[in-house]
Scaffold this motif. Structure first.
Motif, short mmCIF file in Angstrom:
data_model
loop_
_atom_site.label_atom_id
_atom_site.label_comp_id
_atom_site.label_asym_id
_atom_site.label_seq_id
_atom_site.Cartn_x
_atom_site.Cartn_y
_atom_site.Cartn_z
N ALA A 91 17.46 73.23 2.92
CA ALA A 91 16.38 73.25 3.91
C ALA A 91 16.93 73.45 5.32
CB ALA A 91 15.59 71.95 3.84
N LEU A 92 18.15 72.94 5.57
CA LEU A 92 18.77 73.15 6.87
C LEU A 92 19.12 74.61 7.07
CD1 LEU A 92 21.14 70.04 6.90
CD2 LEU A 92 18.98 70.28 8.12
N ARG A 93 19.67 75.26 6.03
CA ARG A 93 20.02 76.67 6.13
C ARG A 93 18.76 77.52 6.31
NH1 ARG A 93 23.41 75.50 1.64
NH2 ARG A 93 21.98 76.70 0.31
N ASP A 94 17.67 77.13 5.62
CA ASP A 94 16.43 77.89 5.79
C ASP A 94 15.95 77.86 7.23
OD1 ASP A 94 16.50 78.46 3.11
OD2 ASP A 94 15.00 76.95 2.54
N GLN A 95 16.22 76.74 7.93
CA GLN A 95 15.80 76.61 9.32
C GLN A 95 16.88 77.08 10.30
OE1 GLN A 95 12.87 75.72 10.58
NE2 GLN A 95 12.00 75.52 8.50
N LYS A 96 17.95 77.71 9.74
CA LYS A 96 19.04 78.24 10.56
C LYS A 96 19.67 77.15 11.42
CE LYS A 96 17.07 82.88 10.61
NZ LYS A 96 16.62 84.02 11.43
N SER A 105 25.11 72.72 9.83
CA SER A 105 25.31 71.31 9.56
C SER A 105 26.71 71.03 9.05
CB SER A 105 24.30 70.82 8.52
OG SER A 105 24.47 71.50 7.29
N LYS A 106 27.16 69.82 9.28
CA LYS A 106 28.43 69.34 8.75
C LYS A 106 28.17 67.97 8.15
CE LYS A 106 33.20 68.21 10.02
NZ LYS A 106 34.19 68.14 11.13
N LEU A 107 28.21 67.86 6.82
CA LEU A 107 27.87 66.64 6.13
C LEU A 107 29.13 66.10 5.46
CD1 LEU A 107 24.56 67.87 4.43
CD2 LEU A 107 24.86 66.87 6.70
N ASN A 108 29.68 65.04 6.02
CA ASN A 108 30.93 64.46 5.51
C ASN A 108 30.65 63.03 5.08
OD1 ASN A 108 33.50 63.38 5.10
ND2 ASN A 108 34.42 64.63 6.72
N ARG A 137 23.88 71.43 14.53
CA ARG A 137 23.95 72.23 15.75
C ARG A 137 22.72 73.13 15.85
NH1 ARG A 137 27.42 73.23 19.55
NH2 ARG A 137 29.09 72.09 18.48
N PHE A 138 22.12 73.10 17.06
CA PHE A 138 20.91 73.89 17.32
C PHE A 138 21.24 74.96 18.35
CE2 PHE A 138 19.77 69.38 16.70
CZ PHE A 138 19.16 69.47 15.46
N ARG A 139 20.80 76.19 18.05
CA ARG A 139 21.01 77.31 18.96
C ARG A 139 19.66 77.96 19.25
NH1 ARG A 139 26.41 78.20 19.41
NH2 ARG A 139 27.74 77.51 17.66
N ASP A 140 19.23 77.81 20.49
CA ASP A 140 17.97 78.39 20.95
C ASP A 140 16.80 78.01 20.02
OD1 ASP A 140 16.60 79.79 22.91
OD2 ASP A 140 16.63 81.66 21.78
N PRO A 145 13.13 69.45 8.16
CA PRO A 145 13.93 69.72 6.95
C PRO A 145 14.53 68.45 6.36
CG PRO A 145 15.16 70.31 8.92
CD PRO A 145 13.78 69.95 9.38
N ALA A 146 14.41 68.31 5.03
CA ALA A 146 15.00 67.17 4.33
C ALA A 146 16.47 67.47 4.04
CB ALA A 146 14.25 66.91 3.04
N PHE A 147 17.34 66.47 4.20
CA PHE A 147 18.76 66.66 3.95
C PHE A 147 19.40 65.46 3.25
CE2 PHE A 147 18.70 64.20 7.80
CZ PHE A 147 19.84 63.42 7.77
N LEU A 148 18.62 64.40 3.01
CA LEU A 148 19.18 63.15 2.51
C LEU A 148 18.28 62.58 1.42
CD1 LEU A 148 21.19 60.71 2.94
CD2 LEU A 148 19.56 59.85 4.63
N GLY A 149 18.86 62.06 0.35
CA GLY A 149 18.08 61.45 -0.73
C GLY A 149 18.57 60.05 -1.05
N ILE A 150 17.64 59.11 -1.24
CA ILE A 150 17.96 57.72 -1.61
C ILE A 150 17.12 57.36 -2.83
CG2 ILE A 150 18.05 55.32 -0.87
CD1 ILE A 150 17.57 57.83 1.82
#
Length: 848
Positions: free
Chosen positions: A448-453, A456-459, A468-471, A478-483
């Protein structure tokens, strides 16, 4: 034959062991009900920028708000709307809050003052609001703005408002002089102010964008409070905590900061409470949520006060300046306007009325107009939802003096939780939320992050995550985390996730941000917002120039298996170019509380100024009719009426007729069947026999041997009985005799005053006239001497009657030689000489 015996026994009020019995103690006063919980909200401000960006281009504020006050003001006549006055009086409103909710973010009181011709775009301003309060004789609650001006300007801005409202119009107070020029020379003496509305969130889309942290709000509130108290030290000031009271089960930085910093300087804490939750629930589930609604409110109230003691060492009362059920969706059945909504609000209102000093005040959102309004306006006509009859019957009838009441064999019900809003109920004690463990393994994903351009760095190993946001110029979530739900959550129980983290935002040094935007972290039921409307957010991360500790929590239902974490990119009025960093992410899973099995009957008793008892009974059951015997302790019910609010379909939305029934009184008791999901409002009139020593109105027809009673009870030295046969005034009523009382002391009887119907009442109570030793007349009003013409003092075998002093104790059988006319004339002469000395004469002659 046996069945007939059982029916006769029930009819005659013979109790079986498992009968439900409601016993009222009419002379045991529990205290005064908190009248300020009968409050309502008025929305009357500038909404531009609050709802969506398009409203910023509106040339003027909404006329419905600032001209008509959503139905509270008649601008053509320059006075409160006549229908609004009637409606507020029908529900016995005691407080009004202004300007209402998030409108306070955009509220500049200076735009609302001046003579009407000087403000053509704002006819219903702060003076008109206070004029409405004055006509209704209710307390105003004013919400001070938190975001309309920069924080450093707010103390002086708020202090000038209090000067305008509360100080005398003299030259040293220029704002008060302005009030006089506006046409209001006398101070309004407004007592209650709250600083901000839900200040824990930003000011929506209002420009310029502003957002408080917990610490910055606390520091600003201290300065605002100090500036206001320098103007008027008598005012009472409230500080804003979080919405609801779910934070009572989880540590929250805003709550901890507000309690630590402001409980010592505020007068009350402000919380908005919307519950029980009906959103996305069917009829069965909504009834289950309603069942435990009052139990959850009482628990959360006590848990919140415990947090106050923990963080501040003391507690403050809580002002629920907004409350209602939780149902904001427009999907059918529009729960906020339904019969069940009215029943749930009544149940919550009963809890508030009986909470004592723990609750400062409450303002229902909202009686007239708006999204929730029980009164709606369209094309000049007013319509009433199914909620309105509950306000009219409950608050319009109940009294302010609360009585002790006990319910024996009150049926109970247990239940499992199913969805968010339903609560597990079992056992006989409260089981608080239980911390089950920490979340150690998060699931991260970036499609979802890639779809929104979004780069991300997930460590996970380093517990570090960067975006990182550019313009960036568009909203996205966007969802990026699951619990996942952990195995330790009990079956049939919801749970909460408390997520803590640190955040930092660094603008791109190569390309600066433009305009405004909001960055946040959110939690959501993994089934999605449209399916569950279950989500929460922590926003304002774009303001975290250094690493900042933050937290967010979400409560989900028993049917929720997974929770998603998501970025929140919203309210763009420019572009975002920078790096958002998250580190030290950690979570805790907390199982929901379990409330005791719920007593199905919720009961309140109160006593009005006439001595009548108002009993309100709510049956919380979804399908069980409860038959109960209602009785007074030590007295008998003389007569009873009941108005019953019941509809089979709890989703009905229109006003309905409330039938009234005269109850049959058998041996001083009544029986009543409480239908499921219903409210019954009784008016019970008391029968007060002579033997209990307190009289008020219609007397018992029972044969009470007054002479024997007096000799048994009054021989002991110093013992005295005063029996009030009549406490009415000059206008006769069916329930109250005119003024006269019986004094019994040392086996002697004295009448004090002789209002109608003295002789009849004495005969009814089997008091022999020859046993009277004297009659005292306090003054010559007709309601105090009207019974003299046929009173015992003018009949054979009566003692000589001398007004103003006790007669000599004459032997029974001596005839009086005074006529009624002479008695009244003698009384008049005597009162002229002896007014106000009745007690002294009694003591002097040794009768007391």
């Amino acid at each position: 034959m046996r069945s007939w015996i059982i029916l006769i026994a029930l009819w005659q009020g013979l109790l079986l062991a498992d009968d439900t019995v409601i016993r009222i103690y009419p002379d045991r006063v529990r205290g005064k009900a908190n009248i300020l919980v009968a409050g309502h909200n008025i929305e009357a401000g500038d909404t531009r920028g609050l709802d969506h960006a398009g409203t910023l281009q509106w040339p003027k504020p909404s006329a419905d708000m600032v001209h008509f006050g959503q139905g509270n003001w008649d601008p053509a006549k320059g006075r409160p709307d006549a229908d609004a006055l009637r409606e507020y009086r029908e529900v016995r409103c005691r407080m009004l809050r202004y300007p209402g909710g998030c409108i306070a973010h955009n509220f500049d009181w200076r735009k609302t003052i001046g003579r009407p011709e000087e403000r053509p775009d704002w006819k219903f301003g702060i003076n008109e609001f206070l004029l409405l309060c004055k006509q209704l004789r209710v307390e105003p609650m004013i919400t001070l703005t938190d975001y309309a001006l920069p924080a450093e300007e707010l103390p002086a801005h708020c202090a000038r408002l209090v000067e305008y409202l509360n100080l005398p119009a003299v030259p040293e107070y220029p704002m008060a002089m302005q009030r006089a020029r506006d046409g209001y020379p006398e101070p309004w003496n407004v007592k209650y102010f709250e600083f901000g509305n839900e200040s824990f969130h930003p000011n929506h889309s209002v420009l310029p964008f502003r957002s408080f942290s917990a610490q910055s709000y606390a520091q600003c509130a201290k300065k605002v409070f100090a500036a206001i108290r320098a103007i008027d030290p008598k005012v009472k000031l409230g500080a804003v905590a979080l919405n609801g009271m779910n934070f009572a089960s989880a540590k929250n930085p805003w709550v901890e900061t507000i309690f630590r910093e402001l409980i010592g300087v505020a007068d009350f804490i402000v919380i908005h409470y919307y519950g029980p939750r009906f959103e996305r629930l069917n009829k069965e589930e909504a009834l289950e949520s309603f069942l435990t609604g009052q139990s959850m409110f009482r628990f959360q109230l006590q848990a919140t006060r415990a947090l106050m003691r923990k963080y501040a060492g003391k507690t403050l009362p809580i002002a629920f300046s907004e409350y209602n059920i939780k149902a904001i969706e427009n999907a059918q059945p529009h729960w906020r306007h339904t019969f069940l909504a009215g029943l749930a609000v009544s149940d919550l209102l009963m809890a508030m009325r009986n909470a004592g000093p723990e609750v400062h005040s409450a303002a229902y959102w909202e009686l007239i107009g708006g999204y929730f309004g029980a009164v709606q306006r369209k094309n000049g006509a007013r319509t009433y939802s199914a909620v309105y009859p509950f306000w009219r019957e409950y608050m319009g009838t109940c009294a302010d003096t609360l009585l002790e009441v006990a319910t024996q064999n009150n049926p109970k019900q247990s239940q499992f939780a199913k969805k968010l809003g339903t609560v597990r109920a079992a056992g006989d004690r409260f089981l608080p939320p239980k911390q089950l463990g920490s979340v150690k393994n998060f699931r991260f994903f970036d499609p979802a992050l890639r779809d929104q351009k979004i780069q991300s760095k997930l460590n996970q190993k380093a517990n570090y995550y960067a975006f990182r946001f550019r313009d960036r110029q568009k909203d996205a979530y966007p969802a990026f985390l699951g619990i996942r739900r952990i195995a330790g959550v009990p079956q049939g129980s919801g749970y909460s996730l408390l997520l803590r983290f640190e955040s930092r935002y660094t603008p791109d040094p190569q390309k600066a941000d433009t305009g405004t935007f909001v960055l946040g972290l959110g939690l959501m039921d993994a089934r999605g917002w449209n399916a569950t409307q279950c989500a929460s957010a922590e926003t304002g991360l774009q303001n975290d120039a250094a690493w900042t500790e933050r937290s967010i929590s979400l409560s989900v239902g028993a049917d929720c298996k997974d929770i998603f974490g998501l970025l929140r990119l919203s309210d763009f009025k420019g572009s975002c170019n920078g790096l958002l960093e998250i580190r030290n992410l950690r979570g805790e899973i907390i199982a929901d509380c379990t409330v005791p099995a719920v007593e199905l009957l919720s009961i309140e008793a109160s006593k009005d100024a006439q001595g009548d008892v108002v009993l309100v009974g709510i049956n919380r059951s979804a399908g069980k009719t409860i038959s109960a015997i209602i009785e007074f302790d030590g007295e008998k019910i003389h007569s009873a009426t009941v108005r019953q609010l019941y509809q089979e379909d709890v989703t009905m939305r229109n006003e309905f007729e409330v039938p009234q029934e005269q109850k049959v009184v058998v041996k001083g008791k009544i029986t009543h069947s409480f239908p499921p999901h219903s409210m019954s409002v009784f008016r019970l009139k008391r029968t007060l026999p002579v033997s209990n020593g307190f009289g008020n109105g219609v007397q018992s027809p029972e044969k009470v041997p007054a002479g024997n009673f007096a000799r048994k009870k009054s021989k002991k030295e110093g013992v005295m009985k005063i029996i009030l046969f009549g406490t009415g005034h000059g206008d006769p009523t069916l329930t109250r005799n005119q003024s006269f009382a019986l004094l019994v002391t040392r086996g002697r009887y004295y009448l004090i005053d002789c209002g109608e119907p003295a002789n009849t009442t004495l005969v009814r109570n089997h008091l022999c006239a020859s046993e009277l030793s004297g009659v005292f007349i306090t003054h010559m009003h007709g309601d105090h001497v009207g019974g003299a013409a046929d009173a015992p003092g003018t009949s054979p075998k009566a003692s000589e009657t001398i007004p103003g002093r006790a007669s000599e104790h004459l032997s029974p059988g001596r005839e009086s030689t005074e006529t009624a006319a002479r008695l009244v004339q003698s009384a008049s002469d005597s009162i002229t000489r002896r007014r106000g000395r009745l007690s002294a004469q009694l003591f002097k002659r040794g009768f007391l």
